[in-house]
Design a protein around this motif. Structure first.
Motif, PDB file in Angstrom:
ATOM      1  N   SER A 268       0.833  -1.201   0.000  1.00  0.00           N
ATOM      2  CA  SER A 268       0.000   0.000   0.000  1.00  0.00           C
ATOM      3  C   SER A 268       0.865   1.247   0.000  1.00  0.00           C
TER       4      SER A 268
ATOM      5  N   ASP B  66      -5.160  -6.293  -5.642  1.00  0.00           N
ATOM      6  CA  ASP B  66      -5.739  -5.289  -4.753  1.00  0.00           C
ATOM      7  C   ASP B  66      -6.151  -4.076  -5.582  1.00  0.00           C
ATOM      8  N   GLU B  67      -7.464  -3.859  -5.711  1.00  0.00           N
ATOM      9  CA  GLU B  67      -7.955  -2.785  -6.570  1.00  0.00           C
ATOM     10  C   GLU B  67      -7.499  -1.409  -6.088  1.00  0.00           C
ATOM     11  N   GLU B  68      -7.509  -1.192  -4.782  1.00  0.00           N
ATOM     12  CA  GLU B  68      -7.091   0.103  -4.241  1.00  0.00           C
ATOM     13  C   GLU B  68      -5.613   0.368  -4.528  1.00  0.00           C
TER      14      GLU B  68
ATOM     15  N   SER C  36      -0.812   4.035   1.046  1.00  0.00           N
ATOM     16  CA  SER C  36      -1.639   4.896   1.895  1.00  0.00           C
ATOM     17  C   SER C  36      -2.006   4.280   3.244  1.00  0.00           C
ATOM     18  N   LYS C  37      -2.164   2.969   3.318  1.00  0.00           N
ATOM     19  CA  LYS C  37      -2.542   2.339   4.579  1.00  0.00           C
ATOM     20  C   LYS C  37      -1.378   2.345   5.561  1.00  0.00           C
TER      21      LYS C  37
ATOM     22  N   LYS D 295      -5.059   1.272  -8.184  1.00  0.00           N
ATOM     23  CA  LYS D 295      -5.425   2.652  -8.519  1.00  0.00           C
ATOM     24  C   LYS D 295      -4.362   3.644  -8.069  1.00  0.00           C
ATOM     25  N   GLU D 296      -3.776   3.442  -6.891  1.00  0.00           N
ATOM     26  CA  GLU D 296      -2.827   4.413  -6.376  1.00  0.00           C
ATOM     27  C   GLU D 296      -1.416   4.228  -6.933  1.00  0.00           C
TER      28      GLU D 296
END
Length: 247
Positions: free
Chosen positions: A193, A232-234, A195-196, A237-238
């Motif tokens: 990630s 992981d779709e999120e 962002s997480k 995207k990022e």
């Protein structure tokens, strides 16, 4: 996590051929003691929200980074990783995040362990072996990669000069590139990630570092057409890394 004592041997996969990758780069021969021999690799990061790879689990080789191995059982991957990457600070420092990682790794094992260190001297290797012994962490092969080795591998795969240290990628992203360096046909990222916060195996909510360097590196990977995907779709995207279902 209950660590397993049986070694995992991957069955031959039937994944898509990515012949274009061979035209992208002229890969240097690895000095490490193992390779992925053109098999698909599942790279498990430490961020929350990882998902297992599609299809038969035995078709995938598994590579983990630091304490992410602790999440394998929750994903239904009750197996010893083919390879594990440790930062040398994980096995020696008293930072809370490293102490938490050692707690979940105690008594575990991997097929091939790679420790990232500033030095590859004989004395350093003895120190690493002693620390691993104290952790009761077992392995078949042990390799130590210096900082210059790490940078050389990334620059070779990305076909670019890395920026200054502050903008270099995390060891998690290096693990993905290392899998390609070691002959992976393609790499599926999960548990990553930009962002997480925090790690899947503790509740310390540790702030994620190197996000700028990770993003720049992942964009470069997409630009040169490296066979890296995510489920992981999120994260897709990022980061710009394509979803495996769209391949």
């Amino acid at each position: 996590m209950q660590c397993h004592t049986k070694y995992f041997i991957s069955a031959p996969g039937k994944s898509k051929t990515l012949g274009q990758f061979n035209n992208i780069m002229n890969q240097k021969k690895s000095s490490l003691l193992f390779d992925f021999n053109k098999k698909p690799v599942f790279a498990l990061g430490s961020a929350p929200g990882a998902s297992p790879p599609p299809g038969k689990k035995e078709d995938w080789e598994v590579i983990t980074i630091n304490g992410s191995q602790a999440s394998l059982e929750k994903l239904g991957l009750e197996t010893t990783p083919t390879a594990t990457i440790f930062n040398t600070s994980l096995i020696k420092t008293k930072y809370n995040v490293n102490v938490a990682a050692r707690k979940v790794l105690r008594g575990c094992r991997t097929e091939n362990l790679v420790v990232l260190s500033g030095s590859t001297s004989f004395r350093k290797k003895l120190h690493v072996i002693f620390r691993l012994l104290m952790l009761n962490y077992r392995y078949k092969t042990l390799s130590i990669l210096s900082t210059s080795d790490r940078i050389s591998i990334m620059e070779d795969i990305l076909r670019m000069k890395l920026p200054e240290r502050e903008q270099q990628p995390s060891n998690g992203i290096f693990t993905v590139l290392l899998a390609l360096h070691l002959g992976a046909e393609r790499v599926l990222m999960s548990g990553f990630s930009l962002s997480k916060q925090g790690h899947a195996y503790n509740n310390l909510n540790f702030k994620r570092a190197h996000t700028t360097g990770d993003l720049l590196t992942l964009r470069r990977a997409v630009e040169v057409g490296l066979p890296i995907f995510t489920n992981d779709e999120e994260f897709s995207k990022e980061s710009g890394i394509p979803l495996i279902e769209n391949v």
